[in-house]
Design a protein around this motif. Structure first.
Motif, PDB file in Angstrom:
ATOM      1  N   LEU A 296      34.482   8.374  25.843  1.00 31.45           N
ATOM      2  CA  LEU A 296      35.320   9.293  26.594  1.00 31.45           C
ATOM      3  C   LEU A 296      34.550  10.549  26.992  1.00 31.45           C
ATOM      4  O   LEU A 296      34.770  11.107  28.083  1.00 31.45           O
ATOM      5  CB  LEU A 296      36.549   9.669  25.768  1.00 31.45           C
ATOM      6  N   ALA A 297      33.651  10.995  26.130  1.00 30.05           N
ATOM      7  CA  ALA A 297      32.842  12.168  26.474  1.00 30.05           C
ATOM      8  C   ALA A 297      31.938  11.874  27.668  1.00 30.05           C
ATOM      9  O   ALA A 297      31.783  12.715  28.567  1.00 30.05           O
ATOM     10  CB  ALA A 297      32.011  12.605  25.263  1.00 30.05           C
ATOM     11  N   ASP A 298      31.339  10.693  27.686  1.00 29.08           N
ATOM     12  CA  ASP A 298      30.484  10.314  28.819  1.00 29.08           C
ATOM     13  C   ASP A 298      31.300  10.251  30.114  1.00 29.08           C
ATOM     14  O   ASP A 298      30.842  10.710  31.172  1.00 29.08           O
ATOM     15  CB  ASP A 298      29.824   8.966  28.555  1.00 29.08           C
ATOM     16  N   ALA A 299      32.492   9.677  30.027  1.00 30.76           N
ATOM     17  CA  ALA A 299      33.341   9.611  31.214  1.00 30.76           C
ATOM     18  C   ALA A 299      33.755  10.999  31.672  1.00 30.76           C
ATOM     19  O   ALA A 299      33.806  11.288  32.877  1.00 30.76           O
ATOM     20  CB  ALA A 299      34.577   8.757  30.913  1.00 30.76           C
ATOM     21  N   TYR A 300      34.040  11.893  30.714  1.00 34.21           N
ATOM     22  CA  TYR A 300      34.442  13.258  31.058  1.00 34.21           C
ATOM     23  C   TYR A 300      33.312  13.991  31.791  1.00 34.21           C
ATOM     24  O   TYR A 300      33.552  14.668  32.800  1.00 34.21           O
ATOM     25  CB  TYR A 300      34.816  14.014  29.785  1.00 34.21           C
ATOM     26  N   VAL A 301      32.102  13.866  31.275  1.00 33.35           N
ATOM     27  CA  VAL A 301      30.958  14.517  31.928  1.00 33.35           C
ATOM     28  C   VAL A 301      30.779  13.988  33.349  1.00 33.35           C
ATOM     29  O   VAL A 301      30.501  14.741  34.290  1.00 33.35           O
ATOM     30  CB  VAL A 301      29.672  14.310  31.093  1.00 33.35           C
ATOM     31  N   GLN A 302      30.953  12.695  33.523  1.00 31.51           N
ATOM     32  CA  GLN A 302      30.797  12.092  34.843  1.00 31.51           C
ATOM     33  C   GLN A 302      31.872  12.602  35.807  1.00 31.51           C
ATOM     34  O   GLN A 302      31.592  12.879  36.973  1.00 31.51           O
ATOM     35  CB  GLN A 302      30.860  10.571  34.723  1.00 31.51           C
ATOM     36  N   VAL A 303      33.092  12.750  35.321  1.00 32.76           N
ATOM     37  CA  VAL A 303      34.175  13.250  36.174  1.00 32.76           C
ATOM     38  C   VAL A 303      33.921  14.703  36.562  1.00 32.76           C
ATOM     39  O   VAL A 303      34.113  15.094  37.724  1.00 32.76           O
ATOM     40  CB  VAL A 303      35.530  13.104  35.457  1.00 32.76           C
ATOM     41  N   GLN A 304      33.472  15.516  35.612  1.00 30.48           N
ATOM     42  CA  GLN A 304      33.221  16.923  35.928  1.00 30.48           C
ATOM     43  C   GLN A 304      32.067  17.081  36.903  1.00 30.48           C
ATOM     44  O   GLN A 304      32.098  17.958  37.785  1.00 30.48           O
ATOM     45  CB  GLN A 304      32.932  17.703  34.644  1.00 30.48           C
ATOM     46  N   ALA A 305      31.049  16.256  36.782  1.00 30.57           N
ATOM     47  CA  ALA A 305      29.942  16.300  37.745  1.00 30.57           C
ATOM     48  C   ALA A 305      30.413  15.893  39.135  1.00 30.57           C
ATOM     49  O   ALA A 305      30.021  16.489  40.145  1.00 30.57           O
ATOM     50  CB  ALA A 305      28.811  15.379  37.274  1.00 30.57           C
ATOM     51  N   ALA A 306      31.279  14.876  39.172  1.00 37.16           N
ATOM     52  CA  ALA A 306      31.824  14.451  40.458  1.00 37.16           C
ATOM     53  C   ALA A 306      32.705  15.534  41.067  1.00 37.16           C
ATOM     54  O   ALA A 306      32.711  15.739  42.286  1.00 37.16           O
ATOM     55  CB  ALA A 306      32.630  13.160  40.280  1.00 37.16           C
ATOM     56  N   ARG A 307      33.448  16.259  40.237  1.00 38.54           N
ATOM     57  CA  ARG A 307      34.287  17.351  40.742  1.00 38.54           C
ATOM     58  C   ARG A 307      33.420  18.441  41.376  1.00 38.54           C
ATOM     59  O   ARG A 307      33.739  18.956  42.461  1.00 38.54           O
ATOM     60  CB  ARG A 307      35.135  17.928  39.610  1.00 38.54           C
ATOM     61  N   SER A 308      32.337  18.803  40.722  1.00 38.22           N
ATOM     62  CA  SER A 308      31.437  19.814  41.281  1.00 38.22           C
ATOM     63  C   SER A 308      30.870  19.364  42.618  1.00 38.22           C
ATOM     64  O   SER A 308      30.784  20.146  43.573  1.00 38.22           O
ATOM     65  CB  SER A 308      30.301  20.114  40.294  1.00 38.22           C
ATOM     66  N   ALA A 309      30.479  18.096  42.697  1.00 40.53           N
ATOM     67  CA  ALA A 309      29.926  17.571  43.942  1.00 40.53           C
ATOM     68  C   ALA A 309      30.977  17.566  45.055  1.00 40.53           C
ATOM     69  O   ALA A 309      30.683  17.894  46.214  1.00 40.53           O
ATOM     70  CB  ALA A 309      29.383  16.159  43.725  1.00 40.53           C
TER      71      ALA A 309
END
Length: 438
Positions: A296-309
């Motif tokens: 879940l932490a890996d998925a969270y980091v990926q979502v936050q990076a996508a949000r920034s992009a």
């Protein structure tokens, strides 16, 4: 870049989230997708009249709110969280900007105000499964071969007495089965001198046949349209550059789609975290296991990076559109001044006056939208897959909501991707591999 949201932007997000939480729950969602239109018309009317959603990025002169692509992307993020089946993408993101960019003054005055009010919905019809290419997301075809190349297939247009007539068939038109207005990309001039032009087709035009198609993502309804000697009106004039307009539209569409995917990924991850916190296995919550925490932490980091992009892509699109508008205004002022300049002395002065610097050409490929979309779709697919697995047996049932989010990711990749082609096109546009090879 100022990453902080304004009070107005925060209010748009808060109000829209509250409304969709009340009006677009699981039961309302399933009921909406089962209707012939594929969306809740009452909800769309509320979104248009109460929140002005289709008017967000339209100028005030045409009944719009006068905001930018950033506000439209934020609205798409909230509709993505709820997977709200609305005509927002087809009408406000894909079609209205084309009407604004290419339409004549009379066409804009007649069509944009009812779009802003929500009374008129519209759809963009691009022949074949070539929407991503037409929007210059996975390639940029400067000759418009994606529209049929003048040969059989696609949509053909010919002059007729009193206007134009269209012939052909278009598949996978978002909201094409229910939209009141269609903007159809069609070929004219036969094969030897073929070119692509945009045409306006009324939803009740003679010779137009429409049917809803079965789509992987039921929350993104699609239609098939058939044109048989259908009367059409040319959008703008014969000198319009529809290929460049579509390519520039692609960056705005990609930013909105990326924000929409980020909203969906955030919501499915949020639901998964809440579920594993209360589901027990071996006498303890599933979420307490370290392996689950890592996933879940890996998925969270990926979502936050996508949000920034996605936010950066929306900001970059807004800045580019503002620069284009300033360049257009400067050109108009120079033209007016040139027309007002008369007489020998004035001509001599004008001859020696420095020419205004031309606006730098903005290549449609040199944008952040495609990369943001690729990252957002990948984050959504990852978050939805984790949601299905971590919900256990119930997550694998076809009726579970997690499947809707996974289908949204897969369906958007089919329409606007796939992810590897989005990234490959961005790399080609930036000449990444050419520079690496030197």
């Amino acid at each position: 870049m100022d990453a902080r949201f304004t009070d107005e932007q925060d209010e748009i997000r808060r109000t829209l989230r509250e409304l969709l939480t009340k009006r677009c729950g699981p039961e309302e969602l399933w009921a909406a997708v089962d209707t012939p239109a594929g969306h809740d018309r009452a909800l769309w009317a509320t979104l248009a009249e109460r929140l002005g959603l289709p008017a967000l990025a339209l100028p005030e002169a045409y009944g719009g709110v006068g905001c930018s692509a950033t506000e439209l992307a934020l609205a798409c993020e909230e509709t993505g969280r709820a997977l709200a089946p609305t005509p927002l993408l087809a009408t406000a993101v894909l079609t209205a900007p084309l009407l604004l960019a290419l339409g004549t003054g009379a066409q804009r005055a007649a069509l944009l105000p009812p779009i802003a009010s929500g009374h008129l919905t519209a759809a963009l019809a691009v022949p074949g499964a070539a929407l991503a290419t037409a929007l210059a997301l996975t390639g940029h075809d400067r000759r418009g071969r994606w529209a049929g190349g003048g040969r059989a297939g696609g949509v053909q247009a010919r002059r007729a007495e009193g206007g134009w007539r269209l012939y052909g068939q278009v598949e996978q038109v978002l909201d094409g089965h229910s939209a009141h207005l269609l903007v159809v990309a069609a070929h004219t001039g036969g094969f030897a001198r073929s070119r692509v032009l945009p045409f306006l087709v009324s939803g009740d035009a003679a010779g137009l046949t429409r049917a809803r198609q079965t789509a992987l993502d039921a929350t993104r309804p699609q239609g098939r349209i058939q044109l048989r000697d259908t009367p059409a009106e040319l959008l703008g004039g014969e000198a319009v550059d529809v290929l460049t307009a579509l390519a520039r539209l692609g960056d705005t569409a990609a930013a909105c789609l990326a924000a929409e995917a980020v909203g969906a990924a955030d919501r499915v991850l949020e639901r998964t975290v809440a579920y594993v916190a209360r589901r027990e296995q071996f006498g303890r919550p599933v979420g307490s296991f370290q392996a689950v925490k890592h996933r879940l932490a890996d998925a969270y980091v990926q979502v936050q990076a996508a949000r920034s992009a996605a936010y950066y892509a929306a900001w970059a699109t807004t800045e580019a559109m503002a620069a284009d508008a300033m360049a257009a205004d400067a050109t108009a002022v120079c033209a007016i001044a040139a027309e007002a300049t008369v007489g020998p002395a004035a001509e001599a002065t004008a001859a020696h006056a420095p020419a205004p610097a031309p606006a730098p050409a903005r290549a449609p490929e040199d944008t952040a939208g495609g990369l943001a979309l690729a990252q957002a779709l990948e984050a959504l697919r990852r978050a939805a897959a984790e949601g299905i697995q971590l919900h256990g047996g119930i997550g694998f049932t076809w009726e579970h909501e997690a499947h809707l989010y996974f289908k949204r990711a897969a369906g958007d990749e089919l329409l606007f991707g796939p992810v590897h082609r989005l990234r490959a096109h961005a790399a080609d546009a930036a000449h990444v591999f050419e520079e690496a090879g030197t």
